[in-house]
Enzyme design. Structure first.
Site, PDB file in Angstrom:
ATOM      1  N   PHE A 116      39.106  52.197 112.537  1.00 56.10           N
ATOM      2  CA  PHE A 116      37.901  52.558 113.277  1.00 56.10           C
ATOM      3  C   PHE A 116      36.971  51.348 113.187  1.00 56.10           C
ATOM      4  O   PHE A 116      36.765  50.806 112.103  1.00 56.10           O
ATOM      5  CB  PHE A 116      37.279  53.798 112.600  1.00 56.10           C
ATOM      6  CG  PHE A 116      36.114  54.385 113.337  1.00 56.10           C
ATOM      7  CD1 PHE A 116      36.313  55.371 114.288  1.00 56.10           C
ATOM      8  CD2 PHE A 116      34.824  53.969 113.073  1.00 56.10           C
ATOM      9  CE1 PHE A 116      35.230  55.926 114.958  1.00 56.10           C
ATOM     10  CE2 PHE A 116      33.739  54.510 113.739  1.00 56.10           C
ATOM     11  CZ  PHE A 116      33.938  55.502 114.688  1.00 56.10           C
ATOM     12  N   ASP A 149      39.520  55.126 103.133  1.00 58.58           N
ATOM     13  CA  ASP A 149      38.643  55.838 104.052  1.00 58.58           C
ATOM     14  C   ASP A 149      39.323  57.167 104.402  1.00 58.58           C
ATOM     15  O   ASP A 149      40.418  57.183 104.972  1.00 58.58           O
ATOM     16  CB  ASP A 149      38.414  54.984 105.307  1.00 58.58           C
ATOM     17  CG  ASP A 149      37.398  55.613 106.250  1.00 58.58           C
ATOM     18  OD1 ASP A 149      37.394  56.854 106.371  1.00 58.58           O
ATOM     19  OD2 ASP A 149      36.619  54.869 106.876  1.00 58.58           O
ATOM     20  N   TYR A 202      31.022  65.221 108.729  1.00 59.10           N
ATOM     21  CA  TYR A 202      30.777  65.961 109.972  1.00 59.10           C
ATOM     22  C   TYR A 202      32.053  66.207 110.770  1.00 59.10           C
ATOM     23  O   TYR A 202      32.010  66.789 111.840  1.00 59.10           O
ATOM     24  CB  TYR A 202      29.718  65.273 110.847  1.00 59.10           C
ATOM     25  CG  TYR A 202      29.954  63.812 111.148  1.00 59.10           C
ATOM     26  CD1 TYR A 202      30.864  63.408 112.116  1.00 59.10           C
ATOM     27  CD2 TYR A 202      29.242  62.831 110.464  1.00 59.10           C
ATOM     28  CE1 TYR A 202      31.068  62.067 112.386  1.00 59.10           C
ATOM     29  CE2 TYR A 202      29.439  61.486 110.732  1.00 59.10           C
ATOM     30  CZ  TYR A 202      30.356  61.112 111.686  1.00 59.10           C
ATOM     31  OH  TYR A 202      30.553  59.779 111.951  1.00 59.10           O
ATOM     32  N   LYS A 203      33.204  65.767 110.255  1.00 58.47           N
ATOM     33  CA  LYS A 203      34.472  66.024 110.938  1.00 58.47           C
ATOM     34  C   LYS A 203      35.076  67.299 110.341  1.00 58.47           C
ATOM     35  O   LYS A 203      34.558  68.379 110.567  1.00 58.47           O
ATOM     36  CB  LYS A 203      35.370  64.797 110.833  1.00 58.47           C
ATOM     37  CG  LYS A 203      34.778  63.614 111.630  1.00 58.47           C
ATOM     38  CD  LYS A 203      35.466  62.297 111.409  1.00 58.47           C
ATOM     39  CE  LYS A 203      34.741  61.197 112.194  1.00 58.47           C
ATOM     40  NZ  LYS A 203      35.125  59.854 111.769  1.00 58.47           N
ATOM     41  N   ARG A 235      43.042  62.870 122.752  1.00 56.28           N
ATOM     42  CA  ARG A 235      43.096  63.215 121.337  1.00 56.28           C
ATOM     43  C   ARG A 235      42.769  64.691 121.165  1.00 56.28           C
ATOM     44  O   ARG A 235      41.754  65.166 121.675  1.00 56.28           O
ATOM     45  CB  ARG A 235      42.041  62.374 120.608  1.00 56.28           C
ATOM     46  CG  ARG A 235      42.505  61.725 119.341  1.00 56.28           C
ATOM     47  CD  ARG A 235      41.442  60.808 118.764  1.00 56.28           C
ATOM     48  NE  ARG A 235      40.104  61.391 118.720  1.00 56.28           N
ATOM     49  CZ  ARG A 235      39.232  61.176 117.727  1.00 56.28           C
ATOM     50  NH1 ARG A 235      39.560  60.428 116.698  1.00 56.28           N
ATOM     51  NH2 ARG A 235      38.029  61.699 117.765  1.00 56.28           N
TER      52      ARG A 235
END
Ligand SMILES: *Cc1c(COP(=O)(O)O)cnc(C)c1O
Length: 436
Positions: A155, A224, A249-250, A398
């Site tokens: 990312f 990560d 927040y995922k 996705r």
């Protein structure tokens, strides 16, 4: 790398459908609908969906980008705002436990990442925590270890921050494919920053194997966990991970912009030299001393005043994990993604999609990424029809599967709508990035 979606391989972890001898096989759609019903009926996590605010009109497959709201958050924040802030005001730093919330909530996340207490602290964004973790890791390494390995497909924020961390510490970044990190590590490696699950493809990397290879080379392992924690088992302590960061927040459903977390293995905490030594991490923050003296333990990872409203929304969101087994979460995640791939293979016109998500369970996170011509337009159309995933350039659809609230029937519906959209867009009318 992409894998054709095969109709010949039925999903694993799903019971075989018995076809009565001599009977005409039911059409694929009907068969799959019966399978979905059976799988949902046998799902031990099915009741957890009621802890979320969801509507049956939408199939939400974007929990890997923004987890859904859970029912406990609004009443908690209402109380935090009206009573703790509105009435108690400054007394809440002590009386409502605000001051120690970063460590307390860190200890609630700890079991989800396989960490014992006192090693996880919550606060700041993932980007900021990547910076803290990486600079601190490099500061622990001998000076002749001049390179930082970084997941080449990371990312972007991790890569940008790693570059800056390298400049600040006089090192250089060497991008390597995550799967090659173990082989790339050597006597020059100070640390490696690796993603547990690739955000674009959903590939799961071998955390224990890569961590021990890094250690064998004398390097530190910084992981990560943005796309793994909350979706699959993580064993930071058992696997000897040095530092780790992750997003809340995922899959942890903490809410938009919810603060991230930082794990520093207990044995390294005394050597954790923060590049952002704010007053919250001081041994005696209210002593207001001119000189810095780091606090002990996880508190060293703190910087400034915590983002209390977001932090306490996350605290409430973590209640949904009470009584949930992460082994059940993983089993359902694999069954859901298997079933979705099977539905797509059965319903979507052949040749329109390729999966970039590994078929092997050992290499799969909790999402399915499908390459497709005109992916941006396809995703817009899916969203308009109530199937919400997301699009990643240049051509990836996705679909994130959050086992706590996604049903097998949802996976089937998503595949059906995808098949409709792709079936309608034939010949010259292939959707492109510009079409609505
Ligand atoms: C989501 C994500 C981030 C997000 O970083 P923020 O600072 O919260 O915006 C960082 N790294 C990875 C790998 C991610 O998946």
């Amino acid at each position: 790398m992409s894998e054709p979606i095969s109709r010949a391989t039925p999903a694993r972890a799903t019971p075989a459908q018995a076809t009565p001898v001599g009977a005409t096989p039911a059409p694929a759609g009907e068969r799959l609908a019966r399978r979905a019903a059976t799988l949902d009926a046998g799902d031990p996590l099915a009741p957890v969906r009621d802890r979320f605010v969801l509507d049956d009109d939408t199939v939400y497959l974007d929990g890997n980008s923004l987890g859904a709201l859970s029912t406990g958050v609004l009443p908690r924040l209402t109380d935090v705002i009206t009573r703790e802030w509105g009435h108690l005001r400054i007394r809440s730093w002590e009386e409502s436990g605000w001051w120690t919330a970063p460590e307390r909530i860190g200890d609630r996340i700890a079991p989800l990442v396989g960490a014992g207490p006192g090693q996880v602290v919550v606060g700041d964004s993932t980007s900021v925590n990547v910076f803290k973790a990486l600079v601190a890791a490099v500061r622990m390494a001998p000076e002749d270890r001049t390179e930082i390995l970084v997941d080449a497909a990371t990312f972007p924020t991790d890569g940008y921050i790693a570059e800056s961390a390298a400049r600040l510490t006089g090192r250089t970044v060497r991008p390597v494919a995550a799967g090659e990190t173990a082989a790339a590590a050597g006597p020059r490696t100070a640390a490696a920053l690796v993603n547990h699950v690739d955000y674009r493809t959903g590939r799961l990397h071998d955390l224990p194997g890569i961590t021990s290879a890094l250690h064998a080379a004398g390097a530190l392992a910084v992981w990560d966990l943005c796309h793994s924690a909350g979706a699959l088992p993580v064993s930071l302590d058992a696997d000897g991970v040095d530092l780790a960061v992750g997003c809340t927040y995922k899959y942890l459903n903490g809410g938009p912009g919810a603060p991230a977390y930082l794990y520093v293995r207990r044995g390294l905490q005394a050597r954790f030299d923060s590049p952002l030594p704010g007053w919250n991490s001081h041994a005696d923050p209210f002593g207001m001393a001119p000189g810095y003296a780091p606090g002990e333990g996880a508190v060293r990872g703190r910087v400034g005043t915590p983002e209390m409203l977001s932090l306490l929304a996350l605290d409430a969101a973590l209640d949904v994990w009470d009584g949930v087994s992460i082994a059940d979460v993983r089993a359902k995640s694999l069954a859901l993604t298997d079933f979705f791939l099977e539905c797509v293979a059965a319903l979507v016109p052949a040749g329109r999609l390729q999966s970039v998500t590994p078929a092997a369970h050992a290499a799969r996170g909790s999402q399915v990424s499908l390459r497709c011509a005109g992916a941006a337009g396809v995703m817009r159309e899916l969203t308009a029809r109530g199937v919400v995933g997301d699009f990643r350039r240049p051509d990836v659809l996705r679909f994130g599967f959050t086992p706590l609230y996604t049903r097998f029937a949802d996976a089937l519906r998503a595949a059906r709508v995808l098949a409709d959209v792709l079936g309608e867009a034939t010949g010259e009318t292939h959707p492109t990035e510009g079409t609505p």
